[in-house]
Design a protein around this motif. Structure first.
Motif, mmCIF file in Angstrom:
data_model
loop_
_atom_site.group_PDB
_atom_site.id
_atom_site.type_symbol
_atom_site.label_atom_id
_atom_site.label_comp_id
_atom_site.label_asym_id
_atom_site.label_seq_id
_atom_site.Cartn_x
_atom_site.Cartn_y
_atom_site.Cartn_z
ATOM 1 N N GLU A 143 64.379 8.709 -30.395
ATOM 2 C CA GLU A 143 63.473 9.932 -30.157
ATOM 3 C C GLU A 143 63.234 10.024 -28.925
ATOM 4 O OE1 GLU A 143 60.185 11.918 -32.789
ATOM 5 O OE2 GLU A 143 59.330 10.640 -31.159
ATOM 6 N N LEU A 144 62.835 9.071 -28.340
ATOM 7 C CA LEU A 144 62.734 8.881 -26.768
ATOM 8 C C LEU A 144 63.656 9.193 -26.085
ATOM 9 C CD1 LEU A 144 60.528 8.139 -24.398
ATOM 10 C CD2 LEU A 144 61.712 5.775 -24.320
ATOM 11 N N ASP A 166 55.231 7.564 -18.364
ATOM 12 C CA ASP A 166 54.962 7.271 -19.871
ATOM 13 C C ASP A 166 55.489 8.408 -20.967
ATOM 14 O OD1 ASP A 166 52.884 9.057 -19.791
ATOM 15 O OD2 ASP A 166 51.374 7.373 -20.057
ATOM 16 N N ARG A 167 55.412 8.161 -22.147
ATOM 17 C CA ARG A 167 55.911 9.069 -23.196
ATOM 18 C C ARG A 167 55.075 10.201 -23.003
ATOM 19 N NH1 ARG A 167 58.459 8.204 -28.201
ATOM 20 N NH2 ARG A 167 58.254 9.976 -29.686
ATOM 21 N N THR A 168 53.666 10.276 -22.890
ATOM 22 C CA THR A 168 52.602 11.413 -22.691
ATOM 23 C C THR A 168 53.002 12.443 -21.667
ATOM 24 O OG1 THR A 168 50.934 10.319 -24.012
ATOM 25 C CG2 THR A 168 50.342 12.168 -22.557
ATOM 26 N N GLY A 169 53.343 11.654 -20.472
ATOM 27 C CA GLY A 169 53.765 12.423 -19.245
ATOM 28 C C GLY A 169 55.095 13.058 -19.429
ATOM 29 N N LEU A 170 55.972 12.255 -20.071
ATOM 30 C CA LEU A 170 57.434 13.028 -20.284
ATOM 31 C C LEU A 170 57.227 14.369 -21.193
ATOM 32 C CD1 LEU A 170 60.529 12.820 -20.287
ATOM 33 C CD2 LEU A 170 60.209 11.549 -22.292
ATOM 34 N N ILE A 171 56.446 14.205 -22.088
ATOM 35 C CA ILE A 171 56.299 15.184 -23.122
ATOM 36 C C ILE A 171 55.763 16.456 -22.360
ATOM 37 C CG2 ILE A 171 55.123 16.273 -25.206
ATOM 38 C CD1 ILE A 171 55.618 13.498 -26.445
ATOM 39 N N PHE A 190 56.812 19.834 -33.912
ATOM 40 C CA PHE A 190 56.104 18.599 -33.661
ATOM 41 C C PHE A 190 56.844 17.479 -33.189
ATOM 42 C CE2 PHE A 190 53.286 20.548 -37.417
ATOM 43 C CZ PHE A 190 52.673 21.204 -36.282
ATOM 44 N N VAL A 191 56.280 16.409 -32.863
ATOM 45 C CA VAL A 191 56.939 15.309 -32.475
ATOM 46 C C VAL A 191 56.083 14.101 -32.540
ATOM 47 C CG1 VAL A 191 56.659 15.213 -29.808
ATOM 48 C CG2 VAL A 191 58.785 14.316 -30.761
ATOM 49 N N SER A 192 56.752 12.806 -32.955
ATOM 50 C CA SER A 192 55.667 11.896 -33.024
ATOM 51 C C SER A 192 55.125 11.412 -31.773
ATOM 52 C CB SER A 192 56.176 10.586 -33.610
ATOM 53 O OG SER A 192 57.445 10.083 -32.764
ATOM 54 N N GLN A 193 53.845 10.854 -32.043
ATOM 55 C CA GLN A 193 52.846 10.584 -30.655
ATOM 56 C C GLN A 193 52.717 11.947 -29.870
ATOM 57 O OE1 GLN A 193 55.391 6.859 -30.337
ATOM 58 N NE2 GLN A 193 53.522 6.379 -28.869
ATOM 59 N N LEU A 194 52.574 12.946 -30.404
ATOM 60 C CA LEU A 194 52.164 14.304 -29.787
ATOM 61 C C LEU A 194 51.023 13.958 -28.990
ATOM 62 C CD1 LEU A 194 53.680 16.930 -29.328
ATOM 63 C CD2 LEU A 194 52.129 17.827 -30.972
ATOM 64 N N PRO A 195 51.078 14.100 -27.773
ATOM 65 C CA PRO A 195 49.843 13.926 -26.837
ATOM 66 C C PRO A 195 48.605 14.478 -27.424
ATOM 67 C CG PRO A 195 51.910 14.283 -25.364
ATOM 68 C CD PRO A 195 52.138 14.652 -26.573
ATOM 69 N N THR A 196 47.374 13.774 -27.426
ATOM 70 C CA THR A 196 46.300 14.642 -27.940
ATOM 71 C C THR A 196 45.902 15.789 -26.967
ATOM 72 O OG1 THR A 196 45.403 12.193 -28.453
ATOM 73 C CG2 THR A 196 43.739 13.809 -28.556
ATOM 74 N N GLN A 197 46.098 15.664 -25.688
ATOM 75 C CA GLN A 197 45.815 16.523 -24.753
ATOM 76 C C GLN A 197 46.654 18.024 -25.207
ATOM 77 O OE1 GLN A 197 47.000 13.804 -23.914
ATOM 78 N NE2 GLN A 197 46.211 13.235 -22.084
ATOM 79 N N ALA A 204 66.210 16.101 -23.081
ATOM 80 C CA ALA A 204 65.439 17.413 -23.259
ATOM 81 C C ALA A 204 64.958 17.826 -21.783
ATOM 82 C CB ALA A 204 64.549 17.642 -24.275
ATOM 83 N N ASN A 205 64.555 16.652 -20.972
ATOM 84 C CA ASN A 205 64.000 17.046 -19.890
ATOM 85 C C ASN A 205 65.130 16.890 -18.702
ATOM 86 O OD1 ASN A 205 61.410 17.385 -18.347
ATOM 87 N ND2 ASN A 205 61.294 15.529 -17.638
ATOM 88 N N ASN A 206 66.435 17.061 -19.066
ATOM 89 C CA ASN A 206 67.392 16.943 -17.897
ATOM 90 C C ASN A 206 67.460 15.715 -17.369
ATOM 91 O OD1 ASN A 206 69.569 18.448 -17.050
ATOM 92 N ND2 ASN A 206 68.442 18.469 -15.029
#
Length: 425
Positions: free
Chosen positions: A27-28, A100-105, A266-273, A34-36
């Motif tokens: 998924e990562l 990190d994953r959150t920053g990427l999403i 949705f996606v797993s570990q979708l940031p809380t923010q 998806a972020n080019n």
């Protein structure tokens, strides 16, 4: 038009024995694309728990530094959310940008936001993510220690600390401003929802993993049962192709009508923010009479995706809305479709019979309050006959001496409204 060159990155994940680790790394990679960006190397490390300082072990940090130096890669993407100090320490140890994953999403969402509301929601989430991660740069810290232009180090150290505090206040003011703007937008959206509810149309929301085919399914339903002027929603084979909730009215041949909404994926570990920021957008799901969970039936990780969807719904407070589960993209498998067992359907959004099977399942759920009755309506009340033809399912029509005899399937509210015309057989 030339495509923007993709940024090469190294991905790395920490395997602490979680059953879904392999899936999360796949998924990562999809999120990176998806972020080019493009993954030039994937690294994994098995540890019972993260290193509090650098998340990964010292040896892995040195390995990353070597890859950065040898391959010229300047971005490393980590499969978890890191603490501010872990990001700083990894950047210092690898001489690369750490995402990190959150920053990427969050970056993907920032690039995809189109509407004013979506842009504000993403801006709010990014500000909340940045606030605890403020730190003075290495050059500032050096100036604080050595002084600049012959000045005293102590004075400059205080200046550096003030700069960070000023940045904190600036971000907090921005958060307050964005919250105020979102509150106004949310009030307008709530008013729109109340107006739709007054129309007494049931509401159905498509929910599910990003890229499961929600928008494709919605477009198939809109083409068949939507108004001619209804726009199709954007579809593209990538994660988070669209962030905005779209609402369309469907009218079936028997005059039953409903409102269909397509929510953000949705996606797993979708940031809380993001979950908090998009709560208003996801209100369409919270206020729905029925949820249709769309699942990519061809994906081997579909069970984990369903768990993610259900957990995210719980996180936003959607726990008691009836649900139909649609296993989409069956045309990419060997499965027979359409196939229905209870509230689960295996289908393809590209198949007309599948759409019919889904509509039948939806009708059973949202139109259960319909009743069938016989009416005799005087000719002088022709407007009632016209209303029945426009808003109910007229099963039979006969013209008698005293008026128009109708056998009608209609909402219980309309039955109560016109029960003065009801006749018994």
């Amino acid at each position: 038009m030339e495509e923007t060159p993709r940024t090469p990155v190294v991905t790395i994940g920490l395997n602490a024995g979680q059953a879904t680790f392999g899936y999360s790394m796949t998924e990562l990679k999809n999120l990176v694309e998806a972020n080019n960006m493009t993954v030039v190397e994937e690294i994994q490390q098995s540890l019972p728990k993260p290193n509090p300082g650098t998340y990964f072990g010292t040896g892995k940090v040195e390995e990353l530094a070597t890859i950065v130096a040898d391959d010229g890669v300047d971005t490393i993407v980590v499969n978890d959310e890191l603490t501010p100090s872990q990001i700083r320490n990894l950047e210092a140890g690898t001489k690369a940008r750490i995402m990190d994953r959150t920053g990427l999403i969050l970056e993907i969402f920032a690039n995809r936001a189109q509407s004013r509301e979506a842009k504000l929601q993403v801006q709010l989430a990014m500000l909340q993510y940045q606030l605890p991660r403020l730190h003075t740069s290495a050059s500032q810290r050096l100036d604080q220690q050595t002084g600049s232009g012959g000045g005293g180090g102590f004075t400059n150290r205080g200046s550096g600390e003030s700069q960070t505090e000023m940045s904190r206040r600036t971000i907090q003011r921005s958060i307050n401003h964005v919250n105020h703007e979102l509150k106004e937008i949310n009030q307008a959206a709530a008013t729109q929802r109340q107006q739709r509810e007054r129309n007494e149309l049931p509401s159905v929301a498509l929910v599910g993993y990003t890229n499961a085919g929600k928008s494709t399914l919605m477009n198939a339903l809109v083409r068949e049962f939507g108004k001619s002027e209804e726009k199709q929603v954007f579809v593209k084979n990538m994660l988070f192709a669209t962030l905005d909730t779209s609402v369309r009215q469907l009218t079936f041949p028997d005059q039953k009508k409903l409102l269909l909404s397509d929510t953000v994926g949705f996606v797993s570990q979708l940031p809380t923010q993001l979950v908090k920021a998009f709560r208003s957008t996801l209100a369409e799901a919270a206020n729905a009479d029925l949820l249709i969970q769309v699942v990519d039936y061809a994906d081997p990780n579909k069970e984990a995706m369903m768990a993610t969807t259900e957990q995210t719904l719980e996180d936003i407070g959607v726990t008691d809305v009836p649900m139909i589960t649609v296993f989409n993209k069956a045309d990419l498998t060997d499965a027979h479709y359409p196939n229905r067992v209870g509230d689960q359907l295996i289908l393809s959004a590209m198949d007309a019979d599948s759409i019919d099977a889904l509509v039948q399942a939806v009708k059973e759920k949202v139109f259960h309050n319909y009743v069938t009755a016989n009416f005799l309506i005087p000719f002088a009340d022709g407007d009632v006959v016209a209303y029945m033809n426009d808003h109910a399912n007229v099963l039979d029509t006969n013209y008698e001496a005293d008026g128009t005899a109708l056998k009608v399937e209609l909402q219980s509210a309309d039955f109560d409204r016109f029960k003065q015309y009801v006749v018994t057989e």
